[in-house]
Design a protein around this motif. Structure first.
Motif, PDB file in Angstrom:
ATOM      1  N   TYR A   1       0.830  -1.205   0.000  1.00 23.85           N
ATOM      2  CA  TYR A   1       0.000   0.000   0.000  1.00 23.85           C
ATOM      3  C   TYR A   1       0.869   1.261   0.000  1.00 23.85           C
ATOM      4  CZ  TYR A   1      -3.009   3.691   1.835  1.00 23.85           C
ATOM      5  OH  TYR A   1      -3.670   4.880   2.010  1.00 23.85           O
ATOM      6  N   ASN A   2       1.893   1.269   0.819  1.00 18.29           N
ATOM      7  CA  ASN A   2       2.759   2.448   0.918  1.00 18.29           C
ATOM      8  C   ASN A   2       3.588   2.674  -0.338  1.00 18.29           C
ATOM      9  OD1 ASN A   2       1.933   3.200   3.526  1.00 18.29           O
ATOM     10  ND2 ASN A   2       3.370   1.777   4.484  1.00 18.29           N
ATOM     11  N   ARG A   3       3.824   1.603  -1.104  1.00 18.98           N
ATOM     12  CA  ARG A   3       4.607   1.736  -2.334  1.00 18.98           C
ATOM     13  C   ARG A   3       3.785   2.275  -3.499  1.00 18.98           C
ATOM     14  NH1 ARG A   3       7.376  -3.235  -0.901  1.00 18.98           N
ATOM     15  NH2 ARG A   3       5.791  -4.440  -1.988  1.00 18.98           N
ATOM     16  N   ARG A   4       2.498   2.069  -3.450  1.00 18.15           N
ATOM     17  CA  ARG A   4       1.662   2.345  -4.621  1.00 18.15           C
ATOM     18  C   ARG A   4       0.991   3.715  -4.560  1.00 18.15           C
ATOM     19  NH1 ARG A   4       0.335  -1.482  -8.232  1.00 18.15           N
ATOM     20  NH2 ARG A   4       1.292  -3.520  -7.904  1.00 18.15           N
ATOM     21  N   GLY A   5       0.836   4.309  -5.749  1.00 16.83           N
ATOM     22  CA  GLY A   5       0.103   5.552  -5.870  1.00 16.83           C
ATOM     23  C   GLY A   5      -1.325   5.286  -6.315  1.00 16.83           C
ATOM     24  N   VAL A   6      -2.118   6.346  -6.344  1.00 18.84           N
ATOM     25  CA  VAL A   6      -3.500   6.258  -6.799  1.00 18.84           C
ATOM     26  C   VAL A   6      -3.525   6.462  -8.318  1.00 18.84           C
ATOM     27  CG1 VAL A   6      -5.793   7.294  -6.648  1.00 18.84           C
ATOM     28  CG2 VAL A   6      -4.373   7.090  -4.599  1.00 18.84           C
ATOM     29  N   GLY A   7      -4.310   5.670  -9.015  1.00 12.89           N
ATOM     30  CA  GLY A   7      -4.397   5.795 -10.468  1.00 12.89           C
ATOM     31  C   GLY A   7      -4.841   7.187 -10.898  1.00 12.89           C
ATOM     32  N   LYS A   8      -4.155   7.744 -11.884  1.00  9.17           N
ATOM     33  CA  LYS A   8      -4.467   9.096 -12.353  1.00  9.17           C
ATOM     34  C   LYS A   8      -5.815   9.164 -13.059  1.00  9.17           C
ATOM     35  CE  LYS A   8       0.392  10.455 -12.835  1.00  9.17           C
ATOM     36  NZ  LYS A   8       1.461  10.924 -13.767  1.00  9.17           N
ATOM     37  N   TRP A   9      -6.296   8.035 -13.545  1.00 12.28           N
ATOM     38  CA  TRP A   9      -7.569   8.004 -14.262  1.00 12.28           C
ATOM     39  C   TRP A   9      -8.770   8.026 -13.313  1.00 12.28           C
ATOM     40  CZ3 TRP A   9     -10.441   3.967 -12.591  1.00 12.28           C
ATOM     41  CH2 TRP A   9      -9.754   2.924 -11.967  1.00 12.28           C
ATOM     42  N   MET A  10      -8.532   7.788 -12.019  1.00 11.31           N
ATOM     43  CA  MET A  10      -9.626   7.661 -11.054  1.00 11.31           C
ATOM     44  C   MET A  10     -10.345   8.977 -10.824  1.00 11.31           C
ATOM     45  SD  MET A  10      -8.122   5.187  -8.046  1.00 11.31           S
ATOM     46  CE  MET A  10      -9.602   5.467  -7.049  1.00 11.31           C
ATOM     47  N   PRO A  11     -11.581   8.921 -10.328  1.00 11.48           N
ATOM     48  CA  PRO A  11     -12.255  10.142  -9.878  1.00 11.48           C
ATOM     49  C   PRO A  11     -11.465  10.791  -8.741  1.00 11.48           C
ATOM     50  CG  PRO A  11     -13.796   8.304  -9.985  1.00 11.48           C
ATOM     51  CD  PRO A  11     -12.428   7.731 -10.170  1.00 11.48           C
ATOM     52  N   ASP A  12     -11.757  12.035  -8.480  1.00  8.31           N
ATOM     53  CA  ASP A  12     -11.053  12.778  -7.429  1.00  8.31           C
ATOM     54  C   ASP A  12     -11.390  12.202  -6.055  1.00  8.31           C
ATOM     55  OD1 ASP A  12      -9.725  14.686  -5.929  1.00  8.31           O
ATOM     56  OD2 ASP A  12     -11.352  16.155  -6.072  1.00  8.31           O
ATOM     57  N   ILE A  13     -10.363  11.767  -5.325  1.00  9.48           N
ATOM     58  CA  ILE A  13     -10.562  11.268  -3.966  1.00  9.48           C
ATOM     59  C   ILE A  13      -9.707  12.075  -2.986  1.00  9.48           C
ATOM     60  CG2 ILE A  13     -11.225   8.938  -4.665  1.00  9.48           C
ATOM     61  CD1 ILE A  13      -8.381   8.028  -3.883  1.00  9.48           C
ATOM     62  N   SER A  14      -9.428  13.333  -3.338  1.00 13.34           N
ATOM     63  CA  SER A  14      -8.582  14.173  -2.494  1.00 13.34           C
ATOM     64  C   SER A  14      -9.212  14.447  -1.134  1.00 13.34           C
ATOM     65  CB  SER A  14      -8.273  15.494  -3.211  1.00 13.34           C
ATOM     66  OG  SER A  14      -9.468  16.191  -3.534  1.00 13.34           O
ATOM     67  N   GLY A  15     -10.534  14.290  -1.037  1.00 10.05           N
ATOM     68  CA  GLY A  15     -11.202  14.501   0.246  1.00 10.05           C
ATOM     69  C   GLY A  15     -11.040  13.342   1.206  1.00 10.05           C
ATOM     70  N   LEU A  16     -10.403  12.271   0.754  1.00  8.75           N
ATOM     71  CA  LEU A  16     -10.196  11.095   1.597  1.00  8.75           C
ATOM     72  C   LEU A  16      -8.776  11.103   2.150  1.00  8.75           C
ATOM     73  CD1 LEU A  16     -11.078   8.277   2.644  1.00  8.75           C
ATOM     74  CD2 LEU A  16     -10.234   7.341   0.471  1.00  8.75           C
ATOM     75  N   ASP A  17      -8.652  11.175   3.460  1.00 16.41           N
ATOM     76  CA  ASP A  17      -7.353  11.159   4.124  1.00 16.41           C
ATOM     77  C   ASP A  17      -7.331   9.974   5.077  1.00 16.41           C
ATOM     78  OD1 ASP A  17      -4.981  11.543   5.460  1.00 16.41           O
ATOM     79  OD2 ASP A  17      -5.417  13.596   6.115  1.00 16.41           O
ATOM     80  N   ILE A  18      -6.492   8.986   4.774  1.00 13.06           N
ATOM     81  CA  ILE A  18      -6.464   7.770   5.574  1.00 13.06           C
ATOM     82  C   ILE A  18      -6.063   8.054   7.016  1.00 13.06           C
ATOM     83  CG2 ILE A  18      -4.063   7.147   5.100  1.00 13.06           C
ATOM     84  CD1 ILE A  18      -7.074   4.732   5.182  1.00 13.06           C
ATOM     85  N   GLU A  19      -5.365   9.156   7.256  1.00 17.27           N
ATOM     86  CA  GLU A  19      -4.961   9.505   8.624  1.00 17.27           C
ATOM     87  C   GLU A  19      -6.160   9.890   9.477  1.00 17.27           C
ATOM     88  OE1 GLU A  19      -1.931   8.985   9.898  1.00 17.27           O
ATOM     89  OE2 GLU A  19      -1.556   8.103   7.916  1.00 17.27           O
ATOM     90  N   ASN A  20      -7.278  10.204   8.836  1.00 18.70           N
ATOM     91  CA  ASN A  20      -8.496  10.550   9.566  1.00 18.70           C
ATOM     92  C   ASN A  20      -9.506   9.407   9.600  1.00 18.70           C
ATOM     93  OD1 ASN A  20      -7.572  13.191  10.060  1.00 18.70           O
ATOM     94  ND2 ASN A  20      -8.320  13.887   8.067  1.00 18.70           N
ATOM     95  N   ILE A  21      -9.086   8.236   9.148  1.00 22.57           N
ATOM     96  CA  ILE A  21      -9.974   7.083   9.102  1.00 22.57           C
ATOM     97  C   ILE A  21      -9.558   6.063  10.164  1.00 22.57           C
ATOM     98  CG2 ILE A  21     -10.726   5.102   7.715  1.00 22.57           C
ATOM     99  CD1 ILE A  21     -11.951   7.627   6.715  1.00 22.57           C
ATOM    100  N   ALA A  22     -10.532   5.630  10.965  1.00 26.77           N
ATOM    101  CA  ALA A  22     -10.301   4.519  11.893  1.00 26.77           C
ATOM    102  C   ALA A  22     -10.597   3.228  11.142  1.00 26.77           C
ATOM    103  CB  ALA A  22     -11.190   4.638  13.119  1.00 26.77           C
ATOM    104  N   VAL A  23      -9.579   2.385  10.960  1.00 25.96           N
ATOM    105  CA  VAL A  23      -9.744   1.207  10.117  1.00 25.96           C
ATOM    106  C   VAL A  23     -10.435   0.051  10.833  1.00 25.96           C
ATOM    107  CG1 VAL A  23      -7.775   1.796   8.658  1.00 25.96           C
ATOM    108  CG2 VAL A  23      -7.424   0.348  10.677  1.00 25.96           C
TER     109      VAL A  23
END
Length: 472
Positions: free
Chosen positions: A64-86
């Motif tokens: 997970y830490n090695r991979r980036g988000v696909g450039k073709w994807m919809p905008d997910i800039s509002g998602l911050d994993i640091e604010n998510i309790a898994v």
């Protein structure tokens, strides 16, 4: 139509899925927000994972830490994993008796009709609340036929099924597939395990329902279904979550194994809230003469990415995908299907409908791949998009890679707006404009709803009416 029985838009209870119960430390355990090796280790310890699973989680985190988000994807800039309790779970053990489930959780599922579904369909129902399964019951008649339907953790730790889980787990969807598959591998929790023995045909569906109640949380259930040779199963999945003003994340995973001559129908109605990022991954592997049928309804969620894939690996394997997507105000839903033909005489059919309204954005993506050895294979793709106003957007992005000449492949795409003539005609017959629009959209979606069991078709049509009543 009898006036007493007529269902109007205003009759739909828009708050049905929007109720929630507040968390408290006494009744809920919540892991700290963010993602780190320490958090993953703590989650694994909480769940009592076997050593191989703990190691799998940590390697997935590295991926997970090695991979980036696909450039073709919809905008997910509002998602911050640091604010998510898994990981969030109610402090209650899974029960096989509905009466033993805590009252607030029971009330939640009562409102969603889970016990009613249990009684009507006479089937096993699994109900997941946040990160854990809280209720699971399988009818004795199912168990007597050798069918295994249990929560994923129980299967993972059992002497009888643990080896099978280890053999199949994340072999179809691997952590290397994309960033959110890797995330799932690191923090998965909950879900279902189903095994249908050779030749067993269930005459009623198994059902699973996922409810994300906690705000600022993620849900990462894993579903693993194995339908052995000549067996037959219908599995139904439902999902919902209440509204919050903070981002929630759903990154579940579904792996379906359809053996030689087997049949699996997998039906889903997803109605996540408008603050949800739904980044789900689903894949099926179909062997010789097998058939996978997907029936999918995607409603809700702020941003969605979902492309169920069928890998046709045996001669004569077949796959059918029937789906509908409804994107309303503030929604960007990127959905579709993938068909991978790897053997001769395989066939696939994709039929999708998408609706966009009030500025919503609907994107359809399909991918059809036919290998050079997949001679005499057939593939057909049909996608239709309906825009209800000039503010909405609909895009179609089909892709085909065909490496064999001896095949039959077809593609059809239509994008249009709701017919003003049709609305005028209905209004001239005394139908109010809003109801006329709703009738047209319901008719457009009918090929999908007719493929669902009755109670789910009613739910889908009510969801359409609900969406049609918002933002008009």
């Amino acid at each position: 139509m009898d006036e007493k029985n007529k269902v109007l838009i205003n009759d739909v209870n828009r708050s049905l899925y929007d109720f929630r119960y507040e968390e408290n430390e006494k009744d809920f355990y919540r892991i700290e927000s963010g993602l780190s090796p320490e958090i993953v280790k703590k989650l694994s310890e909480e769940k009592g994972d076997p050593a191989w699973m703990r190691e799998f989680r940590l390697k997935s985190l590295e991926e997970y830490n090695r991979r980036g988000v696909g450039k073709w994807m919809p905008d997910i800039s509002g998602l911050d994993i640091e604010n998510i309790a898994v990981y969030v779970r109610p402090k209650t053990k899974m029960s096989e008796s509905w009466e033993e489930v805590p009252q607030d959780i029971k009330d939640t599922f009562e409102k969603l009709g889970i016990p009613e579904a249990e009684r009507k369909s006479l089937a096993g129902v699994g109900a997941q609340y946040d990160s854990e399964l809280v209720y699971h019951n399988v009818q004795e008649s199912v168990a007597k036929e050798g069918v295994v339907y249990t929560d994923f953790e129980s299967a993972l730790k059992s002497e009888e099924w643990g080896a099978m889980v280890k053999e199949y787990f994340m072999t179809l969807v691997t952590p290397r597939d994309h960033k959110f598959a890797a995330l799932h591998g690191a923090v998965w929790s909950g879900g279902s395990f189903v095994y249908v023995p050779k030749g067993v045909h269930l005459s009623f569906p198994l059902q699973s329902y996922f409810r994300l109640n906690a705000k600022g949380a993620g849900q990462f259930e894993h579903t693993l279904i194995i339908v052995d040779e000549g067996a037959d199963l219908h599995f139904i999945e439902g999902c919902s979550a209440p509204k919050y003003n903070v981002a929630n994340l759903h990154a579940g995973c579904v792996e379906l194994f359809v053996k030689k001559g087997a049949h699996l129908r997998y039906s889903t109605i997803e109605n996540w809230s408008k603050n949800m990022y739904n980044l789900n991954t689903k894949r099926a592997r179909v062997e010789e003469g097998g058939l996978i049928e997907w029936v999918s309804g995607s409603f809700g969620s702020h941003t969605g990415c979902l492309y169920p894939e069928s890998d046709l690996v045996g001669k004569g394997a077949r796959a059918e995908f029937t789906g509908i997507t409804f994107a309303g105000k503030g929604q960007d839903l990127d959905t579709g299907a993938k068909m991978v033909h790897l053997a001769p005489e395989t066939s696939s059919l994709i039929t999708t409908k998408s609706i966009s309204k009030s500025g919503g954005k609907s994107t359809y993506r399909s991918a059809v791949y036919i290998a050079k050895d997949a001679k005499k294979s057939k593939a057909s793709v049909s996608c239709m998009s309906l825009m209800l106003d000039s503010d909405s957007r609909s895009d179609t992005v089909p892709a085909m890679k065909i490496l064999c000449d001896d095949v039959d492949v077809g593609h059809e795409a239509k994008i249009g707006r709701i017919s003003s003539d049709a609305i005028f005609y209905l209004m001239s017959r005394g139908v109010p404009e809003d109801e006329a629009r709703s009738m047209i959209v319901t008719g457009f979606a009918n090929p999908v709803s007719k493929e669902l069991p009755l109670e789910y078709a009613v739910e889908m049509n009510n969801l359409i009416r609900l969406e049609m009543g918002q933002g008009m």
